[in-house]
Write a protein that holds these residues in place. Structure first.
Motif, short mmCIF file in Angstrom:
data_model
loop_
_atom_site.label_atom_id
_atom_site.label_comp_id
_atom_site.label_asym_id
_atom_site.label_seq_id
_atom_site.Cartn_x
_atom_site.Cartn_y
_atom_site.Cartn_z
N ARG B 22 0.81 -1.22 0.00
CA ARG B 22 0.00 0.00 0.00
C ARG B 22 0.85 1.26 0.00
O ARG B 22 0.32 2.34 0.22
CB ARG B 22 -0.91 0.01 1.23
CG ARG B 22 -1.83 -1.16 1.36
CD ARG B 22 -3.07 -0.98 0.55
NE ARG B 22 -2.91 -1.57 -0.76
CZ ARG B 22 -3.75 -1.38 -1.76
NH1 ARG B 22 -4.78 -0.61 -1.63
NH2 ARG B 22 -3.54 -1.95 -2.92
N ASN B 23 2.17 1.11 -0.19
CA ASN B 23 3.06 2.27 -0.14
C ASN B 23 3.64 2.48 -1.54
O ASN B 23 4.07 1.53 -2.19
CB ASN B 23 4.18 1.99 0.87
CG ASN B 23 5.03 3.20 1.10
OD1 ASN B 23 5.59 3.74 0.16
ND2 ASN B 23 5.14 3.62 2.32
N MET B 24 3.65 3.72 -2.02
CA MET B 24 4.02 3.95 -3.42
C MET B 24 5.48 3.62 -3.69
O MET B 24 5.83 3.09 -4.74
CB MET B 24 3.73 5.39 -3.78
CG MET B 24 2.26 5.62 -4.05
SD MET B 24 1.95 7.27 -4.61
CE MET B 24 1.88 8.13 -3.07
N ILE B 25 6.37 3.93 -2.73
CA ILE B 25 7.79 3.61 -2.92
C ILE B 25 7.98 2.11 -2.99
O ILE B 25 8.77 1.59 -3.79
CB ILE B 25 8.61 4.23 -1.78
CG1 ILE B 25 8.46 5.74 -1.78
CG2 ILE B 25 10.06 3.89 -1.94
CD1 ILE B 25 9.12 6.42 -2.91
N LYS B 26 7.20 1.37 -2.14
CA LYS B 26 7.30 -0.09 -2.18
C LYS B 26 6.82 -0.63 -3.53
O LYS B 26 7.37 -1.60 -4.05
CB LYS B 26 6.48 -0.69 -1.04
CG LYS B 26 7.13 -0.58 0.31
CD LYS B 26 8.26 -1.56 0.43
CE LYS B 26 8.99 -1.41 1.73
NZ LYS B 26 8.17 -1.74 2.88
N ASN B 105 3.50 15.64 -2.15
CA ASN B 105 3.43 17.09 -1.97
C ASN B 105 1.99 17.54 -1.77
O ASN B 105 1.73 18.52 -1.07
CB ASN B 105 4.02 17.78 -3.19
CG ASN B 105 4.26 19.24 -2.94
OD1 ASN B 105 4.52 19.63 -1.81
ND2 ASN B 105 4.18 20.03 -3.99
N ARG B 106 1.05 16.81 -2.37
CA ARG B 106 -0.35 17.20 -2.26
C ARG B 106 -0.99 16.74 -0.97
O ARG B 106 -1.64 17.52 -0.28
CB ARG B 106 -1.11 16.65 -3.48
CG ARG B 106 -2.55 17.05 -3.57
CD ARG B 106 -2.72 18.55 -3.70
NE ARG B 106 -2.07 19.12 -4.87
CZ ARG B 106 -2.61 19.17 -6.07
NH1 ARG B 106 -3.79 18.67 -6.28
NH2 ARG B 106 -1.96 19.72 -7.08
N ILE B 107 -0.82 15.44 -0.59
CA ILE B 107 -1.56 14.92 0.56
C ILE B 107 -0.67 14.56 1.74
O ILE B 107 -1.18 14.19 2.78
CB ILE B 107 -2.40 13.70 0.17
CG1 ILE B 107 -1.52 12.50 -0.11
CG2 ILE B 107 -3.29 13.99 -1.01
CD1 ILE B 107 -2.29 11.23 -0.22
N GLY B 108 0.65 14.63 1.59
CA GLY B 108 1.52 14.40 2.74
C GLY B 108 1.69 12.95 3.16
O GLY B 108 1.97 12.68 4.32
N GLU B 114 -5.04 6.15 1.57
CA GLU B 114 -5.34 7.56 1.85
C GLU B 114 -5.80 8.26 0.57
O GLU B 114 -6.78 9.00 0.57
CB GLU B 114 -4.06 8.22 2.38
CG GLU B 114 -4.27 9.55 3.03
CD GLU B 114 -4.33 9.40 4.54
OE1 GLU B 114 -4.52 10.41 5.20
OE2 GLU B 114 -4.20 8.25 5.02
N ILE B 115 -5.09 8.01 -0.52
CA ILE B 115 -5.44 8.64 -1.80
C ILE B 115 -6.82 8.19 -2.24
O ILE B 115 -7.64 8.98 -2.72
CB ILE B 115 -4.41 8.26 -2.87
CG1 ILE B 115 -3.05 8.73 -2.45
CG2 ILE B 115 -4.76 8.87 -4.19
CD1 ILE B 115 -1.96 8.09 -3.22
N LYS B 119 -10.39 11.03 -2.84
CA LYS B 119 -11.29 10.97 -4.00
C LYS B 119 -11.63 12.37 -4.55
O LYS B 119 -12.72 12.87 -4.42
CB LYS B 119 -12.58 10.23 -3.61
CG LYS B 119 -13.14 9.44 -4.80
CD LYS B 119 -14.25 8.53 -4.36
CE LYS B 119 -13.91 7.10 -4.61
NZ LYS B 119 -14.97 6.21 -4.16
N GLY B 120 -10.66 12.96 -5.17
CA GLY B 120 -10.97 14.21 -5.83
C GLY B 120 -10.30 15.35 -5.16
O GLY B 120 -10.25 16.41 -5.64
#
Lengths: 174, 120, 149
Positions: B22-26, B105-108, B114-115, B119-120
């Motif tokens: 669930r982690n983008m770097i992963k 940068n947008r959601i921390g 979380e993203i 939703k929008g």
């Protein structure tokens, strides 16, 4: 080839560490360990071109990852979260399909490996007279199959444009 | 055959990271792992080891006149394909990293749930 | 970003030039020895990235490097296409095709000036890959681009 098996087992261990560890910086360093082991494996497999490219690209990849992690955070906050059933189901489906396709393809290659591969034999035998290049890999990527290289250059160009477009300056709307 | 099996295990580790993490770097790390494993599988396929024969790289002035050249030299065709694929892989990884940086940068957070919740 | 400690600066000042020269060697001898445009371009980019990381850069430098590396990358791509189109144009009607090797018999095999258009393509690919890696690094590692206060 026992040395190749040792290298592959090390890669599997480092890959599991890279996927499961909580610290993202440690994960990236484990990924770098996998990449450098791949480079050593290319040397064992008698592919020095690939070894040079893999080492340099691995260094650059680790630098990119670290540049991103230093600007953000290095703690994986999602570790230990319970798995979703849909994710496990998707993984099993995809894994079974991938294994099936790889099994069919690799078995085909192993059956035909001794007698076939006439194209590669032609490249090795007549590459020097037809292209003048001593390095047959350079002859293949820049003469026989140069259109592949053009496609690769296009993909790299697109990736760079994508990076520049995503990270451009914010205040450029006016 | 054992070597091919272990590289398939490495491919499956990458696939597992891509799908369940669930982690983008992963997820980017999983992509990179899978790419390395596939490149390695290609190089293994281009290496036709015959017992008693020594294999050298395909960089040579004159060719030994044997019936099957590939039992003396490694196959240049998979090497050429993998050579371009490695560089493309770095470009794709950099693109994923830039997307992750932008979203952070947008959601921390790097959290994909979380993203989805925003939703929008 | 600011520079690093003096130890790193001294080492980087000594090593970066050698890395750059080694990358150029790898590009130029790509048709004779292991390497080629991809590896050499990445090595050149690694040398430039080392010096940038060690000495630090300002925002204006980052912007100018980004612009100039974009120009270099585009010119590398155009050079590669030009080599390809020359194979189509320079020969007589019907004898040429896209990416035809220009005069592969020119020069003795195994020397630097041989193999027709393969060294030219190597140089073009080297410029392109090196500039691409450098511009990706500049954008990813710069401070001003995304975290705008």
């Amino acid at each position: 080839m026992p040395e190749l098996i040792i290298l592959l087992l090390f890669m599997v261990a480092a890959g599991i560490v890279a996927v499961e560890i909580k610290d993202l910086l440690a994960s990236v360093i484990a990924l770098g360990a996998v990449g450098f082991t791949v480079a050593i494996g290319f040397i064992v497999l008698q592919a020095p071109d690939l070894a040079i490219v893999q080492i340099v690209i691995e260094i650059l990849a680790v630098v990119f990852f670290v540049a991103v992690i230093l600007k953000t955070t290095h703690v994986d906050s999602t570790i230990g979260r319970p798995y979703k059933g849909a994710d496990i189901f998707t993984f099993i489906i995809f894994g079974v399909f991938a294994l099936a396709f790889l099994y069919v393809g690799v078995r085909f290659l192993l059956i035909n490996s001794s007698a076939g591969f006439e194209i590669a034999q032609h490249y090795i035998k007549h590459g020097l007279t037809e292209t003048g290049a001593v390095n047959r890999v350079a002859a293949v990527i820049l003469d026989y199959r140069a259109l592949d290289t053009l496609g690769e250059a296009t993909v790299l160009f697109t990736a760079v444009i994508g990076v520049l477009a995503v990270l451009r300056l914010e205040g450029r709307k006016k | 055959m054992l070597i091919l099996g272990i590289s398939l295990v490495l491919i499956l580790i990458g696939l597992y990271a891509i799908i369940t993490k669930r982690n983008m770097i992963k997820v980017a790390v999983g992509f990179a792992l899978m790419e390395y494993a596939v490149n390695f599988l290609f190089a293994i396929i281009g290496f036709h080891k015959v017992p008693g024969m020594k294999i050298i790289p395909p960089i040579l002035m004159e060719v030994k006149t044997t019936a099957n050249v590939l039992s003396s030299y490694s196959d240049p065709v998979p090497q050429a394909l993998v050579l371009t694929s490695i560089v493309i892989g770095l470009g794709v990884t950099a693109f994923m990293l830039s997307l992750a940086l932008r979203i952070y940068n947008r959601i921390g957070s790097f959290d994909l749930d979380e993203i989805k919740r925003l939703k929008g | 970003m600011s520079g690093m400690t003096p130890i790193v600066k001294v080492i980087a000042r000594t090593v970066a030039g050698f890395i750059f020269v080694y990358g150029c060697y790898i590009i130029l001898y790509g048709h004779l020895s292991p390497g080629g445009g991809f590896a050499g371009g990445a090595i050149v980019a690694a040398g430039l990235i080392l010096s940038r990381l060690a000495f630090g850069t300002s925002a204006a430098q980052e912007r100018s490097t980004s612009i100039s590396s974009s120009i270099f990358e585009s010119s590398g791509g155009i050079l590669f296409l030009l080599v390809a189109v020359l194979g189509l144009v320079i020969f007589a009607q019907g004898a040429g095709f896209f990416f035809k090797n220009l005069f592969p018999e020119f020069g003795k095999g195994g020397t630097l000036v041989s193999a027709g258009s393969i060294p030219l393509s190597n140089i073009a690919i080297g410029i392109k890959v090196g500039a691409a890696m450098l511009s990706i690094f500049v954008v990813l590692a710069s401070t001003k681009y995304i975290f705008k206060e």
